[in-house]
Design a protein around this motif. Sequence first.
Motif, short mmCIF file in Angstrom:
data_model
loop_
_atom_site.label_atom_id
_atom_site.label_comp_id
_atom_site.label_asym_id
_atom_site.label_seq_id
_atom_site.Cartn_x
_atom_site.Cartn_y
_atom_site.Cartn_z
N GLN A 177 -54.82 0.40 -32.67
CA GLN A 177 -54.57 1.19 -31.70
C GLN A 177 -55.12 0.66 -30.31
N PRO B 277 -54.61 10.79 -36.51
CA PRO B 277 -54.23 11.78 -35.94
C PRO B 277 -54.37 11.62 -34.33
N ASP B 278 -55.34 10.79 -34.11
CA ASP B 278 -55.93 10.61 -32.64
C ASP B 278 -54.84 10.07 -31.71
N THR B 279 -55.23 10.39 -30.51
CA THR B 279 -54.07 10.16 -29.38
C THR B 279 -54.23 8.55 -28.94
N TYR C 41 -52.48 9.77 -22.36
CA TYR C 41 -52.80 9.60 -23.78
C TYR C 41 -51.64 10.27 -24.65
N VAL C 42 -51.00 9.56 -25.55
CA VAL C 42 -50.14 10.03 -26.32
C VAL C 42 -50.58 10.14 -27.90
N LYS C 43 -50.08 11.79 -28.13
CA LYS C 43 -50.10 11.95 -29.45
C LYS C 43 -49.18 11.38 -30.45
N PRO C 44 -49.59 10.99 -31.48
CA PRO C 44 -48.48 10.14 -32.68
C PRO C 44 -47.36 11.34 -32.84
N SER C 45 -46.26 10.94 -32.73
CA SER C 45 -45.10 11.78 -33.30
C SER C 45 -44.87 11.66 -34.83
N SER C 46 -44.28 13.14 -34.92
CA SER C 46 -44.04 12.93 -36.38
C SER C 46 -42.61 12.40 -36.73
N GLU D 120 -43.24 6.68 -27.00
CA GLU D 120 -43.58 7.39 -27.89
C GLU D 120 -44.40 6.33 -29.19
#
Length: 212
Positions: A141, A183-185, A192-197, A168
């Motif tokens: 990351q 799960p971390d951004t 700060y981007v949250k991981p997409s499903s 994304e």
Amino acid sequence: MCSEKICNITFIIYYILTVINKGDLAALAVLDLTAAFDTVDHKILLQRLQSRFGVTGRLMAWIRSYLYQRTLYVHLGSCGSRPQPVFSSVPEESVLGTILFLIYIADLPCVIQCHGFQLHLYADETQIYDLCSPSSTDQLQLRLSDCIDDVANWMRSNQLLLNTEKTEVLWCSSNRRQHLLPPDTVRVGSNYVKPSSSVRDLGICLDSGVSM
């Protein structure tokens, strides 16, 4: 979907499937550019054609005539603005416009590869990806954030704009390792981007289990 786009997305999917079948995790970042074709600076493009690709003489004069003396204006009802000269942009729907855009960003892969990432470019769509063990997600990351910083700086110096808000990030694993996905951004520029499903990449929807 054209054959080149199918080839690109197939290679990415094959890479991710190979990684997760070995028990590792894969991270994919889909970068979004704002009005990419509209922000191609004509002066920078012509300098790159000459210095990097050796374009001179009649060919350079022909490309210059294709780019220069373009104007735009706004027309609403019976009213219209005065034509204004255009110093940037290449026609997005044209074959030559796409080729000129690819020439314009020809140095971008070197920026990404310096950080050790794999990449695929398709016109203005850029995908960055790499693998790591489940215990090394933090390091990947950090590398990804540093890579995107350099990409954004390179684009800024070339009059392009990376839209970090629409960029994304997708983590992928096998179904039985889904609980190991971080799960971390992820820091993308100042956001700060949250991981997409799941993400839509080159017209294909990919999810964290690569079930499509």
